[in-house]
Structures are given as structure tokens and as C-alpha cells.
Design a protein around this motif. Sequence first.
Motif, PDB file in Angstrom:
ATOM      1  N   SER A  24       1.011  -1.239   0.006  1.00 13.86           N
ATOM      2  CA  SER A  24      -0.044   0.135  -0.062  1.00 13.86           C
ATOM      3  C   SER A  24       0.883   1.347  -0.180  1.00 13.86           C
ATOM      4  O   SER A  24       0.509   2.160  -0.625  1.00 13.86           O
ATOM      5  N   SER A  25       2.001   1.243   0.387  1.00 12.87           N
ATOM      6  CA  SER A  25       2.806   2.420   0.716  1.00 12.87           C
ATOM      7  C   SER A  25       3.286   2.690  -1.002  1.00 12.87           C
ATOM      8  O   SER A  25       3.418   4.007  -1.125  1.00 12.87           O
ATOM      9  N   ASN A  45       0.360   4.711  -2.449  1.00 15.34           N
ATOM     10  CA  ASN A  45       0.469   5.824  -1.750  1.00 15.34           C
ATOM     11  C   ASN A  45       1.316   6.852  -2.330  1.00 15.34           C
ATOM     12  O   ASN A  45       0.867   7.871  -2.530  1.00 15.34           O
ATOM     13  N   PHE A  46       2.497   6.285  -2.563  1.00 10.75           N
ATOM     14  CA  PHE A  46       3.549   7.113  -3.423  1.00 10.75           C
ATOM     15  C   PHE A  46       3.106   7.545  -4.855  1.00 10.75           C
ATOM     16  O   PHE A  46       3.326   8.498  -5.216  1.00 10.75           O
ATOM     17  N   GLY A  99       0.163   7.661  -6.097  1.00 13.76           N
ATOM     18  CA  GLY A  99      -0.920   8.892  -5.783  1.00 13.76           C
ATOM     19  C   GLY A  99      -0.417   9.944  -5.324  1.00 13.76           C
ATOM     20  O   GLY A  99      -1.127  11.060  -6.069  1.00 13.76           O
ATOM     21  N   GLN A 100       0.520  10.172  -4.702  1.00  7.72           N
ATOM     22  CA  GLN A 100       1.027  11.511  -4.462  1.00  7.72           C
ATOM     23  C   GLN A 100       1.731  12.154  -5.775  1.00  7.72           C
ATOM     24  O   GLN A 100       1.626  13.182  -6.080  1.00  7.72           O
ATOM     25  N   PRO A 153      -4.834   7.900  -9.213  1.00  9.96           N
ATOM     26  CA  PRO A 153      -4.688   8.897  -8.084  1.00  9.96           C
ATOM     27  C   PRO A 153      -6.050   9.741  -7.756  1.00  9.96           C
ATOM     28  O   PRO A 153      -7.099   9.769  -8.565  1.00  9.96           O
ATOM     29  N   ARG A 154      -5.849  10.325  -6.652  1.00 10.60           N
ATOM     30  CA  ARG A 154      -7.163  10.985  -6.118  1.00 10.60           C
ATOM     31  C   ARG A 154      -7.524  11.488  -7.207  1.00 10.60           C
ATOM     32  O   ARG A 154      -6.752  12.546  -7.540  1.00 10.60           O
TER      33      ARG A 154
END
Length: 338
Positions: free
Chosen positions: A59-60, A63-64, A66-67, A87-88
Motif C-alpha cells: 500500500s505504501s 500511496n507514493f 498517488g502523491q 490517483p485521487r
Amino acid sequence: MKKTFYLFNPGQMERKDNTLKFTPYSIDDDGTEHPLQPRYLPVEDISEFYCFGALKASSSLFNFLGQKDICMHFFDYYENYTGSFMPRDSLLSGKMLLAQTAAYQNKKKRLAIAQKFIDGAAYNMVRNLMYYNRRGKDLEVVINAINDLSKDLSQTTSVEELMGIEGQIRKLYYDAFNLILNNFEMGERSKQPPRNEVNALISFGNMMCYSQCLRAIHQTQLNPTISYLHTPGERRYSLCLDISEIFKPIIVDRVIFRVLNRKEIQEKHFEKKINRCLLNEAGKKIFVRAIEDKLEETFQHKSLGRKVSFRHLIKLECYKLAKHLLGIEEYKPFKTYW
């Protein structure tokens, strides 16, 4: 310019400081994995990933991604598109969402947009046929038949009737592949699974086009789940299907004609089993490279007065649709002029 990366081998991806570390595996017959030389990818260079092999990730990592606004598209062993990590949404707009929904709920407005998608698609199919007709492929009868059907698009009174005409146009168009292609036959259109080489390329290429449309939509305020030609459904981005209709003829089909007629892809690049035909790894790499080259190809855009790539052209189509939905400018589908 950011690039698209294709992962054909199974492997593990993880964050390594401000880069991505991808370690591919070789797998023995008994399933034992052997790590190979890792590859380090600077995130500043990456737009998206296409993942064709099994991928281990945490998941990390996502997260990366997505950023850094990096998406990842996944395909299964049979080359079917299975989903995307996106990504969001940073461009969400309540106003746009309401406008999209209102246009879908209004039968007249929905039908008008759907008609434009098929009108653009049919026109671009005909342009492909005209190109080969000029080169002695004798496609005049098919061209005239599609043009006659296209005249009826604006007279349809429901999306279902429209889809019926689209099906007839598509059948005529695919039948013409047998005249265009030198060493391969189209046969009947078969999807899941594709049963011959041409169908395998069409299915694979269409899914790549679909994911490109998804990426383009994500970079605008449009919602990919609200569509007009294809009925919105659970767990699918149906607006991508709508927009891809316009671009499949001028991106996917043109690449297929080229790689087969120039023998860049041959029978040896396919894996055949009972009632199934798929690209092997070597074939995938050749076809993906050809699609990528097409997406990066530029041409002089008449309206903008400057050169744009086919990848950017898809995003421009999304902007045009957004302007139409907001009442700024009437939507006109892209129609190729060469």
C-alpha cells in the motif's frame, strides 16, 4: 515529457527514496522465483504504468504513486483489461457532475451526444477505408454502404436503435479487413477470447485505447462512470468506452494494418490454443511499441493551428465534451482529415 512504462515480466515494485525500484523475476516450472537485476525509475519521468505480469506491491507504493499522480493499468494473462489504480481526483467539480448527470437523464440530450460519438467513429472508419481504396483494395462498395447507414444516425430515436446501426457499420468495416490485410484474415469478430491473430490485436489494442481515454478523462473534470452511448454500469468506466469509439479507428486499427502488412508482427508472435489466440511476449512488445509511437505521433491541428500528439488529442476531446455539457460550446467529434 513524462513517459509510459510497460511491465511485461512478473516482479516486485517498491519505493526507494524518490525513485521506484522494480525487481523482475524469472520463474521455474515448479514456481520458484529468482530475482533478476533491479531497475530504478525516477518518478519525475513517469506518467503511467501498464502491468502485464504479476506484480507484488504494498500500500505504501500506491500511496507514493498517488502523491506523484502516476496511474497503473492492469491486464490479466489473457490480455484482458482488469482495472486501474488512479490517483485521487484533484479536479472534481460538482458543477460538472451535475451537468453530466442532467445530460444523461435527458433522453434527447443523451441521444444527441451518443449520435455524435458514432458519427465520428463511422467517419474515421470510412477515412481508413478510403486510404486503402486509393491503393487498389477495391473498397468502394463498403464505403458507400457505411456512408448510407451513417445518414440514418441522426434519425434514430433511441440509443438502442443507434447501437443497432453502429453494429451494422462495425460489421461492414471489420469485413473489409480481409481486403486490407495481406497475409491474415479477420473472420468473425471474437472477443473473449479472440480466436485468431487479427481479433487478438483488435482486442488488445482496444483495451489500450480504453485505458488512454480513462487517463485523459481523469485529467479533466469529467466523471468516467457517466456515459451516453454505453449504459453506465457497476464497476466500469463507461465514458471511456464512449470516447474510445472515435479513436479506435485512427489509432488502433491503423497500427494493426501497418504492423501486419509490413510483417512487423507475424504468426510467430502469437500463442495459439483451442479456440484462443493471444500475442506472446515478443508480439506484445512490438505491438505496444507501435501503439506508443502512434500516440506520440504529431500532426497539424486545423482548429488550434499547431501540432498536437494523438495522446493529447484524446484529452482535447474530453475538454470539448466538457464544454458541451456546461453549455459553452457544442460538441463536435474529432474527424480525421487525412
